[in-house]
Scaffold this active site. Structure first.
Site, PDB file in Angstrom:
ATOM      1  N   ASP A 178      -6.671   3.473  -5.416  1.00  0.00           N
ATOM      2  CA  ASP A 178      -8.137   3.376  -5.505  1.00  0.00           C
ATOM      3  C   ASP A 178      -8.811   4.642  -6.054  1.00  0.00           C
ATOM      4  O   ASP A 178      -9.758   4.523  -6.848  1.00  0.00           O
ATOM      5  CB  ASP A 178      -8.749   3.007  -4.147  1.00  0.00           C
ATOM      6  CG  ASP A 178      -8.566   1.533  -3.808  1.00  0.00           C
ATOM      7  OD1 ASP A 178      -8.251   0.752  -4.723  1.00  0.00           O
ATOM      8  OD2 ASP A 178      -8.739   1.164  -2.631  1.00  0.00           O
ATOM      9  N   SER A 189       2.028  -4.600   6.656  1.00  0.00           N
ATOM     10  CA  SER A 189       2.001  -3.357   7.430  1.00  0.00           C
ATOM     11  C   SER A 189       0.854  -2.474   6.941  1.00  0.00           C
ATOM     12  O   SER A 189       0.666  -1.367   7.419  1.00  0.00           O
ATOM     13  CB  SER A 189       3.331  -2.614   7.273  1.00  0.00           C
ATOM     14  OG  SER A 189       3.573  -2.410   5.901  1.00  0.00           O
ATOM     15  N   ASP A 229       0.808  -9.637  -2.364  1.00  0.00           N
ATOM     16  CA  ASP A 229       1.461  -8.562  -3.094  1.00  0.00           C
ATOM     17  C   ASP A 229       0.538  -8.162  -4.237  1.00  0.00           C
ATOM     18  O   ASP A 229      -0.036  -9.020  -4.903  1.00  0.00           O
ATOM     19  CB  ASP A 229       2.825  -9.013  -3.630  1.00  0.00           C
ATOM     20  CG  ASP A 229       3.708  -7.821  -3.929  1.00  0.00           C
ATOM     21  OD1 ASP A 229       3.808  -6.925  -3.066  1.00  0.00           O
ATOM     22  OD2 ASP A 229       4.283  -7.752  -5.026  1.00  0.00           O
ATOM     23  N   GLY A 271      -4.142   3.705  -1.570  1.00  0.00           N
ATOM     24  CA  GLY A 271      -3.259   3.601  -2.730  1.00  0.00           C
ATOM     25  C   GLY A 271      -3.868   4.205  -3.992  1.00  0.00           C
ATOM     26  O   GLY A 271      -4.271   5.371  -4.023  1.00  0.00           O
ATOM     27  N   GLU A 318      11.015  -7.488   0.375  1.00  0.00           N
ATOM     28  CA  GLU A 318      10.216  -7.439  -0.864  1.00  0.00           C
ATOM     29  C   GLU A 318      11.189  -7.205  -2.000  1.00  0.00           C
ATOM     30  O   GLU A 318      11.564  -6.078  -2.279  1.00  0.00           O
ATOM     31  CB  GLU A 318       9.165  -6.326  -0.785  1.00  0.00           C
ATOM     32  CG  GLU A 318       8.031  -6.699   0.127  1.00  0.00           C
ATOM     33  CD  GLU A 318       6.783  -5.843  -0.081  1.00  0.00           C
ATOM     34  OE1 GLU A 318       6.443  -5.564  -1.254  1.00  0.00           O
ATOM     35  OE2 GLU A 318       6.190  -5.456   0.928  1.00  0.00           O
ATOM     36  N   LYS A 349     -16.071  -3.300  -2.825  1.00  0.00           N
ATOM     37  CA  LYS A 349     -14.719  -3.509  -3.361  1.00  0.00           C
ATOM     38  C   LYS A 349     -14.354  -4.993  -3.263  1.00  0.00           C
ATOM     39  O   LYS A 349     -13.886  -5.588  -4.234  1.00  0.00           O
ATOM     40  CB  LYS A 349     -13.693  -2.650  -2.612  1.00  0.00           C
ATOM     41  CG  LYS A 349     -12.266  -2.878  -3.113  1.00  0.00           C
ATOM     42  CD  LYS A 349     -11.221  -1.994  -2.456  1.00  0.00           C
ATOM     43  CE  LYS A 349      -9.826  -2.377  -2.947  1.00  0.00           C
ATOM     44  NZ  LYS A 349      -8.742  -1.610  -2.316  1.00  0.00           N
ATOM     45  N   GLY A 393      -5.227  -1.137   5.256  1.00  0.00           N
ATOM     46  CA  GLY A 393      -6.311  -1.285   4.276  1.00  0.00           C
ATOM     47  C   GLY A 393      -6.443  -2.724   3.815  1.00  0.00           C
ATOM     48  O   GLY A 393      -7.545  -3.280   3.755  1.00  0.00           O
TER      49      GLY A 393
HETATM   50  P1  IMP Z   1       1.947  -3.877  -2.104  1.00  0.00           P
HETATM   51  O1  IMP Z   1       1.154  -5.086  -2.461  1.00  0.00           O
HETATM   52  O2  IMP Z   1       1.736  -3.536  -0.665  1.00  0.00           O
HETATM   53  O3  IMP Z   1       3.399  -3.985  -2.487  1.00  0.00           O
HETATM   54  O4  IMP Z   1       1.285  -2.700  -2.897  1.00  0.00           O
HETATM   55  C1  IMP Z   1       1.895  -2.048  -3.977  1.00  0.00           C
HETATM   56  C2  IMP Z   1       1.294  -0.674  -4.155  1.00  0.00           C
HETATM   57  O5  IMP Z   1       0.001  -0.826  -4.737  1.00  0.00           O
HETATM   58  C3  IMP Z   1       1.117   0.105  -2.860  1.00  0.00           C
HETATM   59  O6  IMP Z   1       1.459   1.450  -3.119  1.00  0.00           O
HETATM   60  C4  IMP Z   1      -0.348  -0.024  -2.554  1.00  0.00           C
HETATM   61  O7  IMP Z   1      -0.848   1.142  -1.934  1.00  0.00           O
HETATM   62  C5  IMP Z   1      -0.964  -0.204  -3.931  1.00  0.00           C
HETATM   63  N1  IMP Z   1      -2.123  -1.083  -3.818  1.00  0.00           N
HETATM   64  C6  IMP Z   1      -2.120  -2.380  -3.411  1.00  0.00           C
HETATM   65  N2  IMP Z   1      -3.368  -2.858  -3.380  1.00  0.00           N
HETATM   66  C7  IMP Z   1      -4.174  -1.835  -3.770  1.00  0.00           C
HETATM   67  C8  IMP Z   1      -5.578  -1.720  -3.897  1.00  0.00           C
HETATM   68  O8  IMP Z   1      -6.364  -2.629  -3.616  1.00  0.00           O
HETATM   69  N3  IMP Z   1      -6.034  -0.525  -4.318  1.00  0.00           N
HETATM   70  C9  IMP Z   1      -5.195   0.516  -4.613  1.00  0.00           C
HETATM   71  N4  IMP Z   1      -3.887   0.462  -4.489  1.00  0.00           N
HETATM   72  C10 IMP Z   1      -3.380  -0.719  -4.061  1.00  0.00           C
END
Ligand code: IMP
Length: 179
Positions: free
Chosen positions: A140, A7, A61, A138, A32, A158, A10
């Site tokens: 970043d 979902s 993930d 997130g 999850e 990136k 980015g």
């Molecule tokens: P998930 O993989 O979607 O469960 O991500 C876990 C958390 O890490 C979420 O809050 C994402 O926004 C953050 N996150 C995942 N990938 C990145 C990234 O590449 N940069 C910054 N935050 C990330």
């Protein structure tokens, strides 16, 4: 064509830049689970998705692992981002001399009826003292590599170094190595 079940826009943009147009975003959700590792989360999600789609499927993930916080937020990264956010991580890091941290990514990929393959990536960096930059998503803005935050890099830059660039790059290699 590969279904990327996520979902997160980015992630989708980064994956599409790595793999080209052969990717279709599916926002159909999967459980999850709260587990100790990213790998367990991905394997459980892939099992749930098996048979629900009629073609190759991938999920990913990721998490932020901060050295001074013993790897927190790690597998709790999504929850921590939603609750304490970047400001909360910076607060936990107040006074910490060791700013080292990693982003980690695990990709799961499977073709119908085939076993799940996992691909991994890791980006080492440092937790900044304040958020900077408008790009990415997130964590970043608070994750620095070579003096700039990931949110201050373009998407291509990136992808060249990131955890997700590595895991999806490894998946791309695997796919291109087959006949
Ligand atoms: P998930 O993989 O979607 O469960 O991500 C876990 C958390 O890490 C979420 O809050 C994402 O926004 C953050 N996150 C995942 N990938 C990145 C990234 O590449 N940069 C910054 N935050 C990330």
């Amino acid at each position: 064509m590969i279904y990327f079940v996520t979902s997160n826009r980015g992630k989708m943009e980064e994956a599409r830049a790595m793999l080209g147009m052969e990717l279709s975003q599916m926002d159909i959700g999967y459980p999850e689970i709260q587990a100790d590792t990213l790998e367990e989360v991905v394997i459980f999600g892939m099992k749930d998705l098996a048979g629900r789609l009629d073609g190759p499927v991938m999920i990913e993930d990721a998490g932020l692992f901060v050295d001074a916080l013993n790897g927190f937020p790690g597998v709790f990264s999504a929850y921590a981002q939603k609750t304490i956010g970047n400001a909360g991580i910076l607060r936990l890091m107040e006074g910490a001399k060791d700013r080292g941290a990693s982003f980690r990514s695990v990709v799961g990929y499977a073709e119908p009826g085939e076993e799940v393959r996992l691909f991994r990536g890791e980006l080492r960096g440092k937790i900044a003292f304040a958020p900077r930059g408008e790009g990415g998503f997130g964590y970043d803005p608070i994750f620095e590599v070579g003096g700039i935050t990931v949110a201050e890099m373009g998407l291509q830059d990136k992808n060249r170094i990131s955890h997700r660039g590595q895991s999806i790059g490894a998946m791309r290699e695997h796919l291109s190595g087959r006949t």
